[in-house]
Design an enzyme around this catalytic site. Structure first.
Site, PDB file in Angstrom:
ATOM      1  N   GLU A  91     -84.080 -53.733 -22.771  1.00 58.22           N
ATOM      2  CA  GLU A  91     -83.733 -52.633 -22.816  1.00 58.22           C
ATOM      3  C   GLU A  91     -84.182 -51.465 -23.764  1.00 58.22           C
ATOM      4  OE1 GLU A  91     -80.830 -51.592 -21.569  1.00 58.22           O
ATOM      5  OE2 GLU A  91     -80.942 -53.018 -20.410  1.00 58.22           O
TER       6      GLU A  91
ATOM      7  N   TYR B 181     -74.814 -47.589 -25.426  1.00 60.80           N
ATOM      8  CA  TYR B 181     -75.087 -47.720 -24.292  1.00 60.80           C
ATOM      9  C   TYR B 181     -76.276 -49.966 -24.114  1.00 60.80           C
ATOM     10  CZ  TYR B 181     -78.407 -49.223 -20.007  1.00 60.80           C
ATOM     11  OH  TYR B 181     -78.654 -50.165 -19.355  1.00 60.80           O
TER      12      TYR B 181
ATOM     13  N   ASP C 158     -75.342 -45.853 -18.158  1.00 63.00           N
ATOM     14  CA  ASP C 158     -76.568 -45.362 -17.824  1.00 63.00           C
ATOM     15  C   ASP C 158     -76.430 -44.617 -17.692  1.00 63.00           C
ATOM     16  OD1 ASP C 158     -76.749 -46.798 -15.769  1.00 63.00           O
ATOM     17  OD2 ASP C 158     -78.929 -46.916 -15.918  1.00 63.00           O
TER      18      ASP C 158
ATOM     19  N   CYS D   9     -78.458 -44.208  -5.093  1.00 60.35           N
ATOM     20  CA  CYS D   9     -77.999 -43.146  -5.915  1.00 60.35           C
ATOM     21  C   CYS D   9     -78.415 -42.101  -6.433  1.00 60.35           C
ATOM     22  CB  CYS D   9     -76.729 -43.442  -5.651  1.00 60.35           C
ATOM     23  SG  CYS D   9     -75.386 -41.927  -6.406  1.00 60.35           S
TER      24      CYS D   9
ATOM     25  N   CYS E 261     -76.353 -47.025   1.614  1.00 63.21           N
ATOM     26  CA  CYS E 261     -76.043 -47.224   0.268  1.00 63.21           C
ATOM     27  C   CYS E 261     -74.234 -47.742   0.952  1.00 63.21           C
ATOM     28  CB  CYS E 261     -74.986 -46.092   0.055  1.00 63.21           C
ATOM     29  SG  CYS E 261     -73.083 -46.323  -1.390  1.00 63.21           S
TER      30      CYS E 261
ATOM     31  N   CYS F 228     -67.163 -43.085  -0.493  1.00 58.72           N
ATOM     32  CA  CYS F 228     -67.786 -42.136  -1.492  1.00 58.72           C
ATOM     33  C   CYS F 228     -67.335 -40.566  -1.161  1.00 58.72           C
ATOM     34  CB  CYS F 228     -69.424 -42.277  -1.364  1.00 58.72           C
ATOM     35  SG  CYS F 228     -69.825 -40.865  -3.086  1.00 58.72           S
TER      36      CYS F 228
END
Length: 232
Positions: A40, A123, A141, A193, A203, A209
């Site tokens: 991270e 985050y 994120d 995406c 997807c 969506c």
């Protein structure tokens, strides 16, 4: 579509399409915490393809939190050389020292304690809680933010603000597989995406969506955007 069905569809897609990344390998809980922490920090402002060889070399030479807390700074910077943003690795070592001293060498498992550590903001704390400790947190994120924006077709600046996206992430639901689910959402944003030319035909949640239904895929960015992780 209910949140439960949405979650199951995304996890099913992830199980069949996820990338094999070195920090995702099955390990002991101690290694899982350490690998999540290191990855991270590295992924802040850096793409996955760039991070992979650096992560592998870093882990090979600094295999655990104890080794990280003891290594001298010149060697540490050598293993980070080329990744840039060197304040990240300096904060990583500071965090290792604090964890060794105050938490018996184990990452704290509460979000408030994590956010007190150097280099760990909201985050990263959420990502660690989800990925390392399997807690029901969804780290916002850039990839997950984009998924939310497209699912809801958010356009006005007020709708794409961090504050509103934090509220709207409830549409994603939760899973007992919190670790996998957080990574699945990141992966969906990274591989499907995409910022431009999203691969909607692949997807798993395109039927839910609004951007897909409206054939409107433009992403509006928050002008107050801060440091994010790039998982792509």
């Amino acid at each position: 579509m209910s949140k439960t069905i949405l979650t199951k569809k995304i996890l099913y897609w992830y199980d069949n399409n996820k990338r094999e990344l070195p920090w995702r390998k099955k390990n002991s809980q101690i290694k899982r915490e350490y690998y999540t922490l290191v990855s991270e920090f590295m992924l802040q402002q850096t793409q996955v393809t760039t991070v992979i060889p650096y992560f592998n070399n870093f882990i090979k030479n600094i295999p655990n939190l104890t080794a990280l807390s003891k290594i001298n700074e010149s060697k540490l910077l050598k293993y980070w050389e080329g990744l840039g943003y060197y304040s990240r690795v300096k904060n990583l070592k500071k965090t290792a020292n604090i964890v060794k001293k105050n938490f018996n060498g184990r990452l704290p498992s509460t979000i408030d304690e994590l956010k007190l550590l150097p280099g760990i903001g909201d985050y990263t704390a959420c990502a660690i809680m989800a990925i390392a400790f399997n807690k029901s947190f969804i780290p916002l994120d850039g990839n997950i933010e984009r998924v939310i924006k497209r699912l809801l077709n958010l356009k006005p600046i007020s709708q794409v603000s961090k504050e509103n996206l934090t509220k709207q992430k409830k549409i994603l639901g939760t899973s007992i597989r919190a670790s996998d689910y957080a990574q699945a959402l990141m992966e969906l944003g990274a591989l499907i995406c995409k910022p431009k030319n999203p691969l909607c035909f692949k997807c798993p949640v395109k039927r839910n969506c609004k951007s897909f239904r409206n054939n409107d895929f433009e992403i509006v960015k928050d002008k107050k955007k801060k440091l994010i992780n790039f998982i792509n």
